[in-house]
Write an enzyme that holds these catalytic residues in place. Structure first.
Site, mmCIF file in Angstrom:
data_model
loop_
_atom_site.group_PDB
_atom_site.id
_atom_site.type_symbol
_atom_site.label_atom_id
_atom_site.label_comp_id
_atom_site.label_asym_id
_atom_site.label_seq_id
_atom_site.Cartn_x
_atom_site.Cartn_y
_atom_site.Cartn_z
ATOM 1 N N ASP A 48 -8.824 -2.988 7.857
ATOM 2 C CA ASP A 48 -8.775 -3.706 9.125
ATOM 3 C C ASP A 48 -10.170 -4.020 9.672
ATOM 4 O OD1 ASP A 48 -5.988 -3.857 9.332
ATOM 5 O OD2 ASP A 48 -5.879 -1.792 10.036
ATOM 6 N N ARG B 182 2.356 -8.240 4.387
ATOM 7 C CA ARG B 182 2.997 -6.961 4.039
ATOM 8 C C ARG B 182 4.511 -7.101 3.863
ATOM 9 N NH1 ARG B 182 1.072 -1.724 4.335
ATOM 10 N NH2 ARG B 182 -0.820 -2.737 3.566
ATOM 11 N N MET C 1 -11.485 2.221 16.023
ATOM 12 C CA MET C 1 -10.533 1.401 15.271
ATOM 13 C C MET C 1 -11.198 0.751 14.053
ATOM 14 S SD MET C 1 -7.629 1.715 16.667
ATOM 15 C CE MET C 1 -7.727 3.310 17.428
ATOM 16 N N GLY C 2 -10.446 0.744 12.941
ATOM 17 C CA GLY C 2 -10.987 0.154 11.719
ATOM 18 C C GLY C 2 -11.713 1.164 10.842
ATOM 19 N N PHE C 3 -11.731 2.434 11.281
ATOM 20 C CA PHE C 3 -12.376 3.485 10.480
ATOM 21 C C PHE C 3 -11.377 4.593 10.171
ATOM 22 C CE2 PHE C 3 -15.935 1.372 12.399
ATOM 23 C CZ PHE C 3 -16.909 1.399 11.411
ATOM 24 N N ARG D 39 16.368 12.037 5.231
ATOM 25 C CA ARG D 39 16.766 12.829 6.392
ATOM 26 C C ARG D 39 16.089 14.195 6.284
ATOM 27 N NH1 ARG D 39 17.819 16.580 10.068
ATOM 28 N NH2 ARG D 39 19.664 16.201 11.347
ATOM 29 N N HIS E 272 -8.846 6.784 7.185
ATOM 30 C CA HIS E 272 -7.598 6.490 6.468
ATOM 31 C C HIS E 272 -6.924 7.793 6.086
ATOM 32 C CE1 HIS E 272 -4.792 4.676 3.646
ATOM 33 N NE2 HIS E 272 -5.048 3.544 4.262
ATOM 34 N N ARG F 186 -9.954 -1.411 -0.736
ATOM 35 C CA ARG F 186 -9.823 -2.858 -0.490
ATOM 36 C C ARG F 186 -11.002 -3.432 0.282
ATOM 37 N NH1 ARG F 186 -4.315 -1.610 2.572
ATOM 38 N NH2 ARG F 186 -5.770 -0.052 3.362
ATOM 39 N N LYS G 170 -10.742 7.431 19.077
ATOM 40 C CA LYS G 170 -10.684 7.014 17.679
ATOM 41 C C LYS G 170 -11.330 5.638 17.585
ATOM 42 C CE LYS G 170 -8.352 10.204 15.381
ATOM 43 N NZ LYS G 170 -6.906 10.233 15.203
ATOM 44 N N HIS H 274 0.828 -1.211 0.000
ATOM 45 C CA HIS H 274 0.000 0.000 0.000
ATOM 46 C C HIS H 274 0.860 1.257 0.000
ATOM 47 C CE1 HIS H 274 -3.900 2.098 1.253
ATOM 48 N NE2 HIS H 274 -4.094 1.536 0.091
HETATM 49 N N1 ACO Z 1 -12.571 7.544 14.792
HETATM 50 C C1 ACO Z 1 -13.009 8.750 15.153
HETATM 51 N N2 ACO Z 1 -12.643 9.881 14.538
HETATM 52 C C2 ACO Z 1 -11.797 9.770 13.516
HETATM 53 C C3 ACO Z 1 -11.307 8.543 13.067
HETATM 54 C C4 ACO Z 1 -11.713 7.389 13.755
HETATM 55 N N3 ACO Z 1 -11.294 6.175 13.390
HETATM 56 N N4 ACO Z 1 -10.486 8.736 12.030
HETATM 57 C C5 ACO Z 1 -10.447 10.053 11.818
HETATM 58 N N5 ACO Z 1 -11.241 10.683 12.713
HETATM 59 C C6 ACO Z 1 -11.490 12.108 12.810
HETATM 60 C C7 ACO Z 1 -10.432 12.761 13.690
HETATM 61 O O1 ACO Z 1 -10.805 12.766 15.035
HETATM 62 C C8 ACO Z 1 -10.368 14.142 13.090
HETATM 63 O O2 ACO Z 1 -11.459 14.866 13.544
HETATM 64 P P1 ACO Z 1 -11.300 16.421 13.908
HETATM 65 O O3 ACO Z 1 -10.898 17.088 12.608
HETATM 66 O O4 ACO Z 1 -12.638 16.800 14.421
HETATM 67 O O5 ACO Z 1 -10.217 16.478 14.939
HETATM 68 C C9 ACO Z 1 -10.584 13.885 11.614
HETATM 69 O O6 ACO Z 1 -11.348 12.683 11.525
HETATM 70 C C10 ACO Z 1 -9.277 13.708 10.855
HETATM 71 O O7 ACO Z 1 -8.563 12.654 11.489
HETATM 72 P P2 ACO Z 1 -7.004 12.525 11.531
HETATM 73 O O8 ACO Z 1 -6.645 11.599 12.634
HETATM 74 O O9 ACO Z 1 -6.357 13.860 11.520
HETATM 75 O O10 ACO Z 1 -6.743 11.864 10.145
HETATM 76 P P3 ACO Z 1 -5.480 11.085 9.762
HETATM 77 O O11 ACO Z 1 -5.430 11.086 8.300
HETATM 78 O O12 ACO Z 1 -4.298 11.579 10.495
HETATM 79 O O13 ACO Z 1 -5.839 9.632 10.383
HETATM 80 C C11 ACO Z 1 -5.964 7.401 10.798
HETATM 81 C C12 ACO Z 1 -5.841 8.463 9.721
HETATM 82 C C13 ACO Z 1 -4.764 7.498 11.756
HETATM 83 C C14 ACO Z 1 -5.968 6.026 10.125
HETATM 84 C C15 ACO Z 1 -7.269 7.617 11.602
HETATM 85 O O14 ACO Z 1 -8.366 7.565 10.726
HETATM 86 C C16 ACO Z 1 -7.427 6.622 12.737
HETATM 87 O O15 ACO Z 1 -6.878 6.822 13.813
HETATM 88 N N6 ACO Z 1 -8.186 5.505 12.491
HETATM 89 C C17 ACO Z 1 -8.322 4.466 13.494
HETATM 90 C C18 ACO Z 1 -7.139 3.509 13.442
HETATM 91 C C19 ACO Z 1 -7.179 2.608 12.230
HETATM 92 O O16 ACO Z 1 -8.192 2.038 11.892
HETATM 93 N N7 ACO Z 1 -6.025 2.442 11.591
HETATM 94 C C20 ACO Z 1 -5.879 1.558 10.416
HETATM 95 C C21 ACO Z 1 -5.386 2.351 9.226
HETATM 96 S S1 ACO Z 1 -5.522 1.428 7.713
HETATM 97 C C22 ACO Z 1 -4.382 0.200 7.798
HETATM 98 O O17 ACO Z 1 -3.381 0.226 8.487
HETATM 99 C C23 ACO Z 1 -4.719 -1.024 6.947
#
Ligand code: ACO
Length: 373
Positions: free
Chosen positions: A315, A340, A260-262, A359, A264, A273, A258, A190
């Site tokens: 996920d 991966r 989990m699973g939501f 760097r 990106h 996917r 946050k 990815h």
């Molecule tokens: N639950 C609740 N709120 C969320 C979530 C979530 N899963 N994801 C994003 N948001 C919200 C944030 O709180 C933020 O809100 P705000 O603007 O009011 O503060 C906004 O959406 C933007 O979120 P960011 O965290 O800044 O977005 P970023 O691009 O950095 O995050 C991430 C991406 C880290 C994957 C995030 O969506 C997250 O933490 N998800 C849960 C963990 C997860 O499922 N990870 C798997 C990634 S995919 C993989 O590895 C196959």
């Protein structure tokens, strides 16, 4: 004269294009993911995981002879060295399986006399070695935690079926093996995600492939990345049943957690996917008669979309799929590693071929220059 222009800081390197890659293309607008030009959905429908590994490493799908060569080499290296078993056995079962895997992969590298050889030929060979060894470590660790004897590999099975055989002592029905193969293909690559970028950073110092993979395992472990597939299952366990999904979600969002699973970093309108993995999950739900799990899945997703307009990532369907297959929850992220590692090693070789030390700069915000009294 000093400049007063503040440097632009991109927190989390969001939106930064760090380098070129020919390995995969993520297009959030068209919601597509291509491995070497092929849509991942087509690969998941028609290719073995070994074919996809070859594609990622070499840029083209293997010929029948090339595939046979890869299968032979991978199957010949599935058994764990006694030293690796001894080190895994020495790690307390209170340690997370990702810690066990990180440690064992490091030892596999230390036992490889060619580990320091950074020629492409040697790195392809090391990649095949890891492709074979990681499933064996994951299976061995899950079995020892359950107090079960080791199951020796079978060289008449492909990688997906053999991993299931070594974990459970039998090869499950085709529908299960196929869902597992689909998950491996979808998890394989990815672009510049956190763990892959970590592997590239390590490679950029001219370190070896095993060191890059060990570092990448550390990056994948976190719940914002690969650790999310395990965390999704904990969420399902906490909620318990579909009728409690909305109430649980409202409380969690109220506590600013946050989910989990939501979400990106790259996809903002849904992960390309997910539909393929959700279809595989649906087949497993049917096979195991677990409509209750599907109802909970749907209710939580609908509530999350209604409240936050945030959609599932890979996920979300993978966690419950691995649960239905019978894996322990803490083993889910190691399964992500088993897939991966193909993408990581492809990126190690790509980085090596046109290297520049990674760097970046930082903007200093600490005290101005001062002196000891
Ligand atoms: N639950 C609740 N709120 C969320 C979530 C979530 N899963 N994801 C994003 N948001 C919200 C944030 O709180 C933020 O809100 P705000 O603007 O009011 O503060 C906004 O959406 C933007 O979120 P960011 O965290 O800044 O977005 P970023 O691009 O950095 O995050 C991430 C991406 C880290 C994957 C995030 O969506 C997250 O933490 N998800 C849960 C963990 C997860 O499922 N990870 C798997 C990634 S995919 C993989 O590895 C196959």
């Amino acid at each position: 004269m000093t400049s007063t222009t503040e440097p632009e800081i991109r927190k989390g390197l969001a939106g930064v294009v760090a380098d070129t890659t020919a390995i995969s293309k993520v297009n959030p607008e068209s919601n597509s993911l291509l491995y070497r030009g092929y849509p991942v959905q087509e690969l998941a429908a028609r290719c073995s995981f070994e074919e996809v590994a070859w594609l990622l490493w070499h840029g083209e799908l293997p010929t029948p002879a090339e595939l046979a060569g890869l299968q032979e080499a991978e199957r010949a290296q599935r058994a764990l060295a006694p030293q690796v078993r001894a080190v895994v056995d020495a790690i307390p079962t209170a340690a997370h399986p990702m810690d066990v895997l990180r440690t064992a992969v490091s030892l596999v590298g230390a036992l490889d006399p060619t580990a320091a050889d950074s020629s492409r030929e040697a790195e392809v060979a090391a990649s095949v070695r890891l492709l074979a060894q990681i499933p064996a470590i994951v299976a061995y660790d899950q079995r020892r935690r359950r107090g079960q004897d080791v199951v020796e590999p079978r060289d008449d099975l492909d990688l997906a079926a053999n991993l299931l055989h070594m974990t459970f002592g039998e090869v499950p029905d085709d529908v299960v093996v196929d869902a597992f193969r689909v998950s491996l293909v979808l998890y394989a690559e990815h672009s510049f995600n956190a763990s892959t970028f970590t592997a590239r950073v390590v490679t950029s110092t001219l370190s070896d492939l095993y060191s890059a993979v060990v570092a990448a395992i550390g990056a994948l472990k976190g719940p914002l990345h690969g650790g999310a597939n395990e965390a999704v299952m904990h969420v399902f366990d906490q909620i318990g049943s579909a009728d409690r999904a909305e109430e649980w979600l409202d409380r969690a969002l109220g506590e600013k957690r946050k989910i989990m699973g939501f979400g990106h970093r790259v996809y903002k309108h849904g992960d390309s996917r997910v539909p393929t993995m959700k279809a595989a999950l649906d087949r497993l739900v049917e096979h195991y008669g677990r409509q209750d799990l599907a109802e909970l899945y749907d209710r939580l997703e609908a509530a999350m979309v209604a409240r936050k307009s945030i959609r599932p990532n890979l996920d979300y369907p993978s966690g419950p799929a691995y649960h239905l297959m019978g894996f322990d929850t803490a083993t889910f992220t190691p399964l992500f590693v088993a897939a991966r590692v193909t993408g990581w090693t492809a990126h190690v070789m790509e980085q090596r071929a046109a290297n520049s030390l990674i760097r970046p700069l930082s903007a200093y915000v600490g005290p101005e220059e001062r002196h000891l009294p």
